[in-house]
Design a protein around this motif. Sequence first.
Motif, PDB file in Angstrom:
ATOM      1  N   LEU A 136       0.831  -1.204   0.000  1.00 21.54           N
ATOM      2  CA  LEU A 136       0.000   0.000   0.000  1.00 21.54           C
ATOM      3  C   LEU A 136       0.870   1.261   0.000  1.00 21.54           C
ATOM      4  O   LEU A 136       0.639   2.189  -0.792  1.00 21.54           O
ATOM      5  CB  LEU A 136      -0.928  -0.006   1.213  1.00 21.54           C
ATOM      6  N   GLU A 137       1.875   1.276   0.861  1.00 22.39           N
ATOM      7  CA  GLU A 137       2.695   2.485   0.985  1.00 22.39           C
ATOM      8  C   GLU A 137       3.601   2.709  -0.224  1.00 22.39           C
ATOM      9  O   GLU A 137       3.722   3.829  -0.726  1.00 22.39           O
ATOM     10  CB  GLU A 137       3.536   2.401   2.257  1.00 22.39           C
ATOM     11  N   VAL A 138       4.240   1.634  -0.689  1.00 21.60           N
ATOM     12  CA  VAL A 138       5.248   1.778  -1.742  1.00 21.60           C
ATOM     13  C   VAL A 138       4.617   1.896  -3.122  1.00 21.60           C
ATOM     14  O   VAL A 138       5.007   2.755  -3.922  1.00 21.60           O
ATOM     15  CB  VAL A 138       6.228   0.592  -1.709  1.00 21.60           C
ATOM     16  N   TYR A 139       3.594   1.051  -3.399  1.00 16.75           N
ATOM     17  CA  TYR A 139       3.079   0.971  -4.760  1.00 16.75           C
ATOM     18  C   TYR A 139       1.742   1.674  -4.965  1.00 16.75           C
ATOM     19  O   TYR A 139       1.482   2.188  -6.056  1.00 16.75           O
ATOM     20  CB  TYR A 139       2.960  -0.500  -5.176  1.00 16.75           C
ATOM     21  N   MET A 140       0.886   1.706  -3.940  1.00 15.44           N
ATOM     22  CA  MET A 140      -0.408   2.347  -4.107  1.00 15.44           C
ATOM     23  C   MET A 140      -0.340   3.831  -3.753  1.00 15.44           C
ATOM     24  O   MET A 140      -0.797   4.680  -4.500  1.00 15.44           O
ATOM     25  CB  MET A 140      -1.455   1.619  -3.256  1.00 15.44           C
ATOM     26  N   LEU A 141       0.274   4.133  -2.604  1.00 13.24           N
ATOM     27  CA  LEU A 141       0.450   5.548  -2.222  1.00 13.24           C
ATOM     28  C   LEU A 141       1.676   6.174  -2.883  1.00 13.24           C
ATOM     29  O   LEU A 141       1.753   7.400  -2.999  1.00 13.24           O
ATOM     30  CB  LEU A 141       0.594   5.662  -0.701  1.00 13.24           C
ATOM     31  N   GLU A 142       2.625   5.328  -3.238  1.00  8.85           N
ATOM     32  CA  GLU A 142       3.898   5.789  -3.820  1.00  8.85           C
ATOM     33  C   GLU A 142       4.566   6.820  -2.909  1.00  8.85           C
ATOM     34  O   GLU A 142       5.062   7.852  -3.348  1.00  8.85           O
ATOM     35  CB  GLU A 142       3.675   6.372  -5.213  1.00  8.85           C
ATOM     36  N   ARG A 143       4.562   6.482  -1.604  1.00  9.23           N
ATOM     37  CA  ARG A 143       5.125   7.410  -0.627  1.00  9.23           C
ATOM     38  C   ARG A 143       6.649   7.383  -0.673  1.00  9.23           C
ATOM     39  O   ARG A 143       7.259   6.324  -0.557  1.00  9.23           O
ATOM     40  CB  ARG A 143       4.634   7.055   0.786  1.00  9.23           C
ATOM     41  N   GLU A 144       7.234   8.535  -0.807  1.00  4.47           N
ATOM     42  CA  GLU A 144       8.688   8.643  -0.867  1.00  4.47           C
ATOM     43  C   GLU A 144       9.314   8.181   0.451  1.00  4.47           C
ATOM     44  O   GLU A 144       8.906   8.603   1.532  1.00  4.47           O
ATOM     45  CB  GLU A 144       9.099  10.092  -1.147  1.00  4.47           C
ATOM     46  N   GLY A 145      10.287   7.285   0.359  1.00  4.31           N
ATOM     47  CA  GLY A 145      10.988   6.800   1.538  1.00  4.31           C
ATOM     48  C   GLY A 145      10.322   5.644   2.244  1.00  4.31           C
ATOM     49  O   GLY A 145      10.840   5.153   3.262  1.00  4.31           O
ATOM     50  N   ALA A 146       9.167   5.177   1.742  1.00  2.00           N
ATOM     51  CA  ALA A 146       8.445   4.101   2.426  1.00  2.00           C
ATOM     52  C   ALA A 146       9.262   2.819   2.498  1.00  2.00           C
ATOM     53  O   ALA A 146       9.122   2.032   3.446  1.00  2.00           O
ATOM     54  CB  ALA A 146       7.118   3.827   1.717  1.00  2.00           C
ATOM     55  N   GLU A 147      10.140   2.594   1.518  1.00  2.00           N
ATOM     56  CA  GLU A 147      10.925   1.356   1.484  1.00  2.00           C
ATOM     57  C   GLU A 147      11.786   1.181   2.731  1.00  2.00           C
ATOM     58  O   GLU A 147      12.079   0.055   3.147  1.00  2.00           O
ATOM     59  CB  GLU A 147      11.839   1.341   0.250  1.00  2.00           C
ATOM     60  N   THR A 148      12.182   2.277   3.337  1.00  5.63           N
ATOM     61  CA  THR A 148      13.064   2.189   4.502  1.00  5.63           C
ATOM     62  C   THR A 148      12.342   1.732   5.761  1.00  5.63           C
ATOM     63  O   THR A 148      12.983   1.422   6.766  1.00  5.63           O
ATOM     64  CB  THR A 148      13.742   3.543   4.775  1.00  5.63           C
ATOM     65  N   ASP A 149      11.010   1.686   5.733  1.00  2.00           N
ATOM     66  CA  ASP A 149      10.232   1.320   6.912  1.00  2.00           C
ATOM     67  C   ASP A 149       9.912  -0.163   6.995  1.00  2.00           C
ATOM     68  O   ASP A 149       9.256  -0.599   7.949  1.00  2.00           O
ATOM     69  CB  ASP A 149       8.918   2.108   6.945  1.00  2.00           C
ATOM     70  N   TYR A 150      10.363  -0.942   5.999  1.00  3.40           N
ATOM     71  CA  TYR A 150      10.030  -2.363   5.952  1.00  3.40           C
ATOM     72  C   TYR A 150      11.274  -3.186   5.676  1.00  3.40           C
ATOM     73  O   TYR A 150      12.194  -2.735   4.995  1.00  3.40           O
ATOM     74  CB  TYR A 150       8.967  -2.632   4.872  1.00  3.40           C
ATOM     75  N   CYS A 151      11.276  -4.416   6.190  1.00  2.00           N
ATOM     76  CA  CYS A 151      12.398  -5.318   5.938  1.00  2.00           C
ATOM     77  C   CYS A 151      12.339  -5.809   4.487  1.00  2.00           C
ATOM     78  O   CYS A 151      11.303  -5.712   3.821  1.00  2.00           O
ATOM     79  CB  CYS A 151      12.391  -6.484   6.917  1.00  2.00           C
ATOM     80  N   GLU A 152      13.444  -6.379   4.021  1.00  5.26           N
ATOM     81  CA  GLU A 152      13.535  -6.814   2.626  1.00  5.26           C
ATOM     82  C   GLU A 152      12.486  -7.874   2.300  1.00  5.26           C
ATOM     83  O   GLU A 152      11.906  -7.877   1.208  1.00  5.26           O
ATOM     84  CB  GLU A 152      14.937  -7.351   2.339  1.00  5.26           C
ATOM     85  N   ASP A 153      12.245  -8.786   3.237  1.00  4.21           N
ATOM     86  CA  ASP A 153      11.270  -9.843   3.000  1.00  4.21           C
ATOM     87  C   ASP A 153       9.871  -9.262   2.789  1.00  4.21           C
ATOM     88  O   ASP A 153       9.150  -9.654   1.857  1.00  4.21           O
ATOM     89  CB  ASP A 153      11.271 -10.816   4.180  1.00  4.21           C
ATOM     90  N   ALA A 154       9.471  -8.315   3.658  1.00  2.00           N
ATOM     91  CA  ALA A 154       8.151  -7.705   3.525  1.00  2.00           C
ATOM     92  C   ALA A 154       8.043  -6.914   2.226  1.00  2.00           C
ATOM     93  O   ALA A 154       7.002  -6.943   1.550  1.00  2.00           O
ATOM     94  CB  ALA A 154       7.874  -6.801   4.724  1.00  2.00           C
ATOM     95  N   LEU A 155       9.112  -6.228   1.851  1.00  2.00           N
ATOM     96  CA  LEU A 155       9.101  -5.459   0.606  1.00  2.00           C
ATOM     97  C   LEU A 155       8.933  -6.365  -0.609  1.00  2.00           C
ATOM     98  O   LEU A 155       8.154  -6.057  -1.527  1.00  2.00           O
ATOM     99  CB  LEU A 155      10.380  -4.639   0.478  1.00  2.00           C
TER     100      LEU A 155
END
Length: 394
Positions: A136-155
């Motif tokens: 939701l955060e990375v691909y639907m909201l496209e929120r800048e920096g969201a990738e840093t809030d999740y581990c690699e597995d979740a991403l």
Amino acid sequence: MKEGWRWYGSFDRISLSEIAQTGATDIVSALYEVPYGEVWPRESIVKMRKSIELAGFRWPVVESLPIHERIKKGEGDLSQLFANYRQSMANLAAEGVKVICYNFMPLLDWTRTDLKAPVDGGGSCLRFDAARMAALEVYMLEREGAETDYCEDALERGRVWFSLSDESKRERLMTSVMAGLPGAYDRYTIKQLKEALKGYAGIDRDGLRANYKRFLDEIIPAAEDLGLSFAVHPDDPPRDILGLPRIVSTQEDIAWVLSAHESRANGLTLCSGSLGAHPDNDVPAIAKRFADKIHFAHLRNVRKFADGSFEEATHLGGDTDLALLVAHLLDEENRRQEEGRADADIVFRPDHGHELLDDHHRDTHPGYPLIGRMRGLAELRGLMAGIIHERASA
């Protein structure tokens, strides 16, 4: 401890006569129809109180008296909003309410990605899935920096989920995330949520804390005058989401809140589920440390996973030692009774339950089924009776 039950008034598909059969004695409710920031009319409070008392219950706790987003953002002239809030407090106190539960979570209340995740043996539960939230955060909201809030597995799993999902699945995810706003009038689409998030641009953890302290300084003196206890509900989940800071997630956070305005009226709703979702929180230790400031309790349990996901467990079957936590609450209640305090009794309620048997036919508020919560209440009642009996026999 007094057995409470959350009831959504005219919006609830569970009747007071059905709640009476659970054995609960106290109703926890609010005027969910009143828009945030407006005064709760005395006549509406009287009407609800009378309906609750006519059914044989007490109404000692309001959950919740919402805080307008402008207060959380510290936006503009807030004098009228604070005045309205204090007037609502006065109207509630005049009708016998003793405790006000509230939260200071920006924009969203409790947040889940799945409202009907299957559980062993049948039934369903609420679940926060880190991968879907990342999607939701990375691909639907496209929120800048969201990738840093999740581990690699979740991403990675979030990327896969998004690539395989269609519009209906994405809408269902958004509906689930919005489901924790029982009294709010705002239900956001992706476009609306993006716009709403702009209102918090530049507000970091320190900024939100400053706005929270201002709220406490405006409200707690009035609570003292009215004989009310305020009880902040911890963040759920106890982590930053959507790029928004959450400041009531850990033992350190709670210590800050309770010291930001020193008063017995400035207290805590001990929510074992919300606090239990943070991997570093020792919930029984938190209950013991802040026992004298616990004005209300939500008792439930969660099961945590390594990627940051968690799901609602049975009340006695998750990661938190509920027996030890309840023992600390009973100790505090006994201490208050020995002091002769009028507020000695701690009201608790069984929090989010599994949907069991024919709960799924009722379409109740997510997390608030009849049978699932009644199971939780029965387990907690038995747990307390066992602790009390063991102590009496020692």
